[in-house]
Design an enzyme around this catalytic site. Sequence first.
Site, PDB file in Angstrom:
ATOM      1  N   ARG A  85      31.642  41.334  38.864  1.00  0.00           N
ATOM      2  CA  ARG A  85      32.391  40.588  37.849  1.00  0.00           C
ATOM      3  C   ARG A  85      31.579  39.425  37.302  1.00  0.00           C
ATOM      4  O   ARG A  85      32.134  38.519  36.681  1.00  0.00           O
ATOM      5  CB  ARG A  85      33.703  40.063  38.430  1.00  0.00           C
ATOM      6  CG  ARG A  85      33.503  39.180  39.641  1.00  0.00           C
ATOM      7  CD  ARG A  85      34.798  38.603  40.103  1.00  0.00           C
ATOM      8  NE  ARG A  85      34.610  37.825  41.316  1.00  0.00           N
ATOM      9  CZ  ARG A  85      35.447  36.910  41.731  1.00  0.00           C
ATOM     10  NH1 ARG A  85      36.518  36.651  41.025  1.00  0.00           N
ATOM     11  NH2 ARG A  85      35.232  36.260  42.853  1.00  0.00           N
ATOM     12  N   ASP A 117      38.416  44.774  38.705  1.00  0.00           N
ATOM     13  CA  ASP A 117      38.593  44.681  37.253  1.00  0.00           C
ATOM     14  C   ASP A 117      37.562  43.773  36.594  1.00  0.00           C
ATOM     15  O   ASP A 117      37.584  43.588  35.374  1.00  0.00           O
ATOM     16  CB  ASP A 117      40.006  44.200  36.915  1.00  0.00           C
ATOM     17  CG  ASP A 117      40.351  42.839  37.520  1.00  0.00           C
ATOM     18  OD1 ASP A 117      39.423  42.128  37.961  1.00  0.00           O
ATOM     19  OD2 ASP A 117      41.548  42.487  37.549  1.00  0.00           O
ATOM     20  N   ASP A 243      25.364  39.728  51.806  1.00  0.00           N
ATOM     21  CA  ASP A 243      25.256  39.648  50.353  1.00  0.00           C
ATOM     22  C   ASP A 243      25.709  38.295  49.819  1.00  0.00           C
ATOM     23  O   ASP A 243      25.647  38.056  48.604  1.00  0.00           O
ATOM     24  CB  ASP A 243      26.065  40.777  49.686  1.00  0.00           C
ATOM     25  CG  ASP A 243      27.537  40.749  50.068  1.00  0.00           C
ATOM     26  OD1 ASP A 243      27.824  40.946  51.264  1.00  0.00           O
ATOM     27  OD2 ASP A 243      28.392  40.522  49.203  1.00  0.00           O
ATOM     28  N   ASP A 253      28.610  31.748  46.645  1.00  0.00           N
ATOM     29  CA  ASP A 253      29.804  32.594  46.739  1.00  0.00           C
ATOM     30  C   ASP A 253      30.931  31.945  47.546  1.00  0.00           C
ATOM     31  O   ASP A 253      31.079  32.168  48.739  1.00  0.00           O
ATOM     32  CB  ASP A 253      29.456  33.973  47.310  1.00  0.00           C
ATOM     33  CG  ASP A 253      28.640  34.794  46.348  1.00  0.00           C
ATOM     34  OD1 ASP A 253      28.657  34.497  45.150  1.00  0.00           O
ATOM     35  OD2 ASP A 253      27.956  35.733  46.794  1.00  0.00           O
TER      36      ASP A 253
END
Length: 481
Positions: A85, A117, A243, A253
């Site tokens: 995303r 999405d 990751d 993140d």
Amino acid sequence: MQFNPRYPTLSPKLFHHQQPVPLKGAKSGHFNEALANQLNWSEEDKQSWIEICSGQKTFAEFEPLAMVYAGHQFGQWAGQLGDGRGLLIAQILDRNNQTIDLHLKGAGSTPYSRMGDGRAVLRSTIREYLAGHALNNLGVPSSHSVGFTSSEQGVQREKLERGAMLLRTSDCHIRLGHFEWINQYQSELLPEFTQKCIEWHYPECLEAEQPILAFAHKVIQRTAVMIAKWQLVGFAHGVMNTDNLNITGSTLDFGPYGFMERFRPNWINNHSDHHARYTYQQQPSIGHWNLWNWLNNLAPLRPENYEKEQWKEALTECLEHYEPTFLEHYKLGLSQKMGLPSFHKDSFDCAMAFLRILQTEQLDYTQSFIRLQNKKYEVIKDDCLDRRQFESFLSQYEHIRQGQDIVELNAAMQTANPVYILRNHMMQKAIELAEKNDFSEVERLFTLLSQPFKKQVKFETSADLQPLPSDVPEVMVSCSS
């Protein structure tokens, strides 16, 4: 902006070019003008920040791309992952001539979205925006953000929420998981990819007798220092998958992270972490585990003058520096927080005794250090059920400090102990107001966290200085974002 596109020079197998898909009705959330200035944004760029931070405006000098990588998630091999995303929309030079990535989160689905999405919701966007700001001002290497935009367009999670986009900055988005993906799926790319990582991020290693080993040592060292700094400010990342760690040792993140309030080292701040893998107390060992996995991916780069076992031992020796590096920085930082001389043989034991009191008595981590710094010993003791335990600690503490340079030790305490951290309930209030188009609390917290070591009576509230009452449920945070 002065562009320096480096990542697109790598093999196209490592990324996918595509444009962001803007959300409908993008509007201002918050803009970090000081960071924009550091990044050499022109007045025109700053006037266009909403368009840039909502995916409406990209740059002819850099074609946006999504990176592919892999990773171990919660200790299990997860296979191919990638920017599901987010898009790298530029690489630019800041005022220090350092290359900085501009990464747009919530920019739409990519080939690596799996079942997602490609969107981000307002609550998680605000959490990441404020977290990066908080950590940077606490002196912890971290991604940062130029700004975020909100939208009236709905995004479905557990419920329908407002969509948002965040323009994140970082010195590097190359993760440990990049090496895992290359070794698993495109092993022929490993030598050139590693060489570029060294040239871009650790050029000093090129002069070493064995650049690969020097590179490995640097990555290990920086990661250890980063995690030591996490522990010192009471930060729990929550999702330390391979990751989610990069090769420059800067925090990346932000999902269900949390800053420690009541001192509970086994606190699970991610309610999806069913086995307590990523608790605060586990972070140093998980960092070691992730780096051990990463080093295995450097094994194919064995020089001709090394036997296989000899090369394996050389890589293992690099990892042996992790624990002493972590402990060196953690012990030094803890001594500074305590106002104790780092060279004294009993300083660390004394500090551990203080932490045991905080844990046993469930005292607030941040404010307890501030009280110690301000010599409010009676206030701490009054909060303890076992007052004798605190008196024993205080006797040892004062004995160690006796005859030392107290002015110097107290000055160190003031630079090591923040008055303010980003507590979950502080963020929750900002999020709830923002969802009603009121971003005043985001602005207040942004201002407060710009100088976390300085008392700011004008901007603080009583809720900024203490955890929620013990009879009030904690704010629970999930991986959903």
